[in-house]
Scaffold this active site. Structure first.
Site, PDB file in Angstrom:
ATOM      1  N   HIS A 226      -9.519   1.337   4.807  1.00  0.00           N
ATOM      2  CA  HIS A 226      -8.244   1.520   5.527  1.00  0.00           C
ATOM      3  C   HIS A 226      -8.486   2.457   6.713  1.00  0.00           C
ATOM      4  O   HIS A 226      -9.298   3.383   6.614  1.00  0.00           O
ATOM      5  CB  HIS A 226      -7.184   2.096   4.586  1.00  0.00           C
ATOM      6  CG  HIS A 226      -5.815   2.038   5.184  1.00  0.00           C
ATOM      7  ND1 HIS A 226      -5.383   2.966   6.102  1.00  0.00           N
ATOM      8  CD2 HIS A 226      -4.811   1.143   5.037  1.00  0.00           C
ATOM      9  CE1 HIS A 226      -4.148   2.637   6.478  1.00  0.00           C
ATOM     10  NE2 HIS A 226      -3.780   1.538   5.855  1.00  0.00           N
TER      11      HIS A 226
ATOM     12  N   ASN B 156       0.878  -1.166   0.000  1.00  0.00           N
ATOM     13  CA  ASN B 156       0.000   0.000   0.000  1.00  0.00           C
ATOM     14  C   ASN B 156       0.917   1.217   0.000  1.00  0.00           C
ATOM     15  O   ASN B 156       1.491   1.562   1.030  1.00  0.00           O
ATOM     16  CB  ASN B 156      -0.892  -0.015   1.250  1.00  0.00           C
ATOM     17  CG  ASN B 156      -1.724   1.261   1.372  1.00  0.00           C
ATOM     18  OD1 ASN B 156      -1.753   2.079   0.444  1.00  0.00           O
ATOM     19  ND2 ASN B 156      -2.393   1.429   2.497  1.00  0.00           N
TER      20      ASN B 156
ATOM     21  N   GLU C 186      -6.888   4.854   7.770  1.00  0.00           N
ATOM     22  CA  GLU C 186      -6.663   6.274   7.459  1.00  0.00           C
ATOM     23  C   GLU C 186      -7.902   6.873   6.789  1.00  0.00           C
ATOM     24  O   GLU C 186      -8.204   8.052   6.978  1.00  0.00           O
ATOM     25  CB  GLU C 186      -5.404   6.418   6.589  1.00  0.00           C
ATOM     26  CG  GLU C 186      -4.146   6.175   7.426  1.00  0.00           C
ATOM     27  CD  GLU C 186      -2.974   5.579   6.679  1.00  0.00           C
ATOM     28  OE1 GLU C 186      -2.957   5.613   5.439  1.00  0.00           O
ATOM     29  OE2 GLU C 186      -2.066   5.051   7.362  1.00  0.00           O
TER      30      GLU C 186
ATOM     31  N   GLY D 238       2.676   2.495  10.697  1.00  0.00           N
ATOM     32  CA  GLY D 238       3.615   3.593  10.515  1.00  0.00           C
ATOM     33  C   GLY D 238       4.333   3.995  11.790  1.00  0.00           C
ATOM     34  O   GLY D 238       4.995   5.025  11.842  1.00  0.00           O
TER      35      GLY D 238
ATOM     36  N   SER E  84       3.572  -1.956  10.255  1.00  0.00           N
ATOM     37  CA  SER E  84       5.023  -2.008  10.458  1.00  0.00           C
ATOM     38  C   SER E  84       5.617  -3.383  10.151  1.00  0.00           C
ATOM     39  O   SER E  84       6.571  -3.816  10.797  1.00  0.00           O
ATOM     40  CB  SER E  84       5.398  -1.562  11.875  1.00  0.00           C
ATOM     41  OG  SER E  84       4.987  -0.224  12.092  1.00  0.00           O
TER      42      SER E  84
ATOM     43  N   LYS F 221       0.139   4.197  -0.271  1.00  0.00           N
ATOM     44  CA  LYS F 221      -0.499   5.396   0.311  1.00  0.00           C
ATOM     45  C   LYS F 221      -0.253   6.585  -0.616  1.00  0.00           C
ATOM     46  O   LYS F 221      -0.206   6.395  -1.830  1.00  0.00           O
ATOM     47  CB  LYS F 221      -0.008   5.622   1.747  1.00  0.00           C
ATOM     48  CG  LYS F 221      -0.171   4.353   2.593  1.00  0.00           C
ATOM     49  CD  LYS F 221       0.024   4.554   4.066  1.00  0.00           C
ATOM     50  CE  LYS F 221      -0.191   3.215   4.783  1.00  0.00           C
ATOM     51  NZ  LYS F 221      -0.137   3.330   6.227  1.00  0.00           N
TER      52      LYS F 221
ATOM     53  N   GLU G  10      -5.276  -4.754  10.586  1.00  0.00           N
ATOM     54  CA  GLU G  10      -4.279  -3.703  10.754  1.00  0.00           C
ATOM     55  C   GLU G  10      -4.535  -2.961  12.064  1.00  0.00           C
ATOM     56  O   GLU G  10      -5.367  -2.042  12.103  1.00  0.00           O
ATOM     57  CB  GLU G  10      -4.349  -2.707   9.586  1.00  0.00           C
ATOM     58  CG  GLU G  10      -4.052  -3.315   8.238  1.00  0.00           C
ATOM     59  CD  GLU G  10      -3.436  -2.303   7.275  1.00  0.00           C
ATOM     60  OE1 GLU G  10      -2.447  -2.658   6.622  1.00  0.00           O
ATOM     61  OE2 GLU G  10      -3.920  -1.158   7.184  1.00  0.00           O
TER      62      GLU G  10
HETATM   63  P1  13P Z   1       3.101   0.482   7.600  1.00  0.00           P
HETATM   64  O1  13P Z   1       3.618  -0.815   7.031  1.00  0.00           O
HETATM   65  O2  13P Z   1       3.827   1.687   7.079  1.00  0.00           O
HETATM   66  O3  13P Z   1       2.986   0.436   9.082  1.00  0.00           O
HETATM   67  O4  13P Z   1       1.589   0.644   7.042  1.00  0.00           O
HETATM   68  C1  13P Z   1       0.720  -0.413   7.154  1.00  0.00           C
HETATM   69  C2  13P Z   1      -0.508  -0.084   6.404  1.00  0.00           C
HETATM   70  O5  13P Z   1      -1.268   0.802   6.792  1.00  0.00           O
HETATM   71  C3  13P Z   1      -0.785  -0.824   5.171  1.00  0.00           C
HETATM   72  O6  13P Z   1      -2.071  -0.573   4.695  1.00  0.00           O
END
Ligand code: 13P
Length: 247
Positions: A95, A9, A97, A173, A208, A11, A167
């Site tokens: 997601h 992803n 976010e 992150g 992560s 982002k 997640e």
């Molecule tokens: P990270 O791997 O940067 O923690 O992000 C995970 C994520 O949100 C994947 O959709």
């Protein structure tokens, strides 16, 4: 036997130049990945470039969000048929976010799941608790609520055709990964909730995940792959995570 899936992803990261470099590296090294299905979920505006580079390779691609509508006066939105038109196989739905910064409710997420499948896409449905919710001991309640909303709207059989990504929001992150045991516990709970389709649904871990911790996480019985953020932006790191799924 469920084939592992590792999806990147990206982002809101990258440029035409950096994506060309990333995909070049991915194509060069994909031969080392023998077991996992591999995909990258690109910002919509880069899907044409992504398709041009990945067409004919074993790497699939997808979007990061989809409109609940198939077409019409919805300025700024991207419809499922548009993603399909650019050869997407997958789309990330719900997601954290999007839930947190764009106010997506469980109901909206459920409608997006249906919209994705109506366009022939495989939805990757994200669920997971915040740190506060984990500390309150309500992780399973939160994940159950997020899953049940989609099951109620789409039906269990439809959910069985999709992919689930657990997640934990506190692990995204932050560099704080759930321990393999913590992740496995929630993955087993998710699979239990999926009743009749449990055996076939792939449940990915995201938060992560990186070349250092991937093998341990992927060794858990109910972890069928990963949804990778930061580590999917470097070809070598992403390939190492994908290779950790080799059997
Ligand atoms: P990270 O791997 O940067 O923690 O992000 C995970 C994520 O949100 C994947 O959709």
């Amino acid at each position: 036997m469920r084939q592992p899936l590792v999806a990147g992803n990206w982002k809101m990261n990258g440029s035409r130049a950096s994506i060309a470099e990333l995909l070049g590296g991915l194509k060069a090294g994909i031969g080392q990945v023998t077991t996992a299905e591999v995909a990258v979920c690109a910002p919509a505006i880069y899907l044409a470039d992504t398709r041009a580079q990945l067409d004919g390779t074993p790497v699939a691609w997808g979007g990061q969000d989809v409109s609940v509508h198939a077409s019409g006066a919805y300025t700024g939105e991207i419809a499922g048929p548009m993603l399909a038109d650019f050869g997407c196989r997958f789309v990330i739905i719900g997601h954290s976010e999007r839930r947190a910064y764009h106010g997506e409710s469980d109901q909206t997420v459920a409608e997006k799941f249906t919209a994705a499948q109506a366009a022939g896409l495989v939805p990757i449905l994200c669920v997971g608790e915040t740190l506060e919710e984990r500390e309150q001991g309500i992780t399973e309640q939160v994940v159950a609520r997020q899953l049940d909303a989609v099951i109620a709207h789409c039906g269990l059989d439809a959910v069985g055709e999709g992919v689930i990504a657990y997640e934990p929001v506190w692990a995204i992150g932050t560099g704080k990964t759930a321990t393999p045991e913590q992740a496995q516990e929630v993955h087993a709970f998710i699979r239990g909730r999926l009743a009749a389709v449990a055996d076939k649904v792939r449940v990915l871990y995201g938060g992560s995940m990186n070349p250092k911790n991937a093998a341990e996480l992927l060794a858990q019985a109910d972890i069928d792959g990963g949804l990778i953020g930061g580590a999917s932006l470097k070809a070598d790191d992403f390939l190492a995570v994908c290779s950790a799924a080799n059997r």
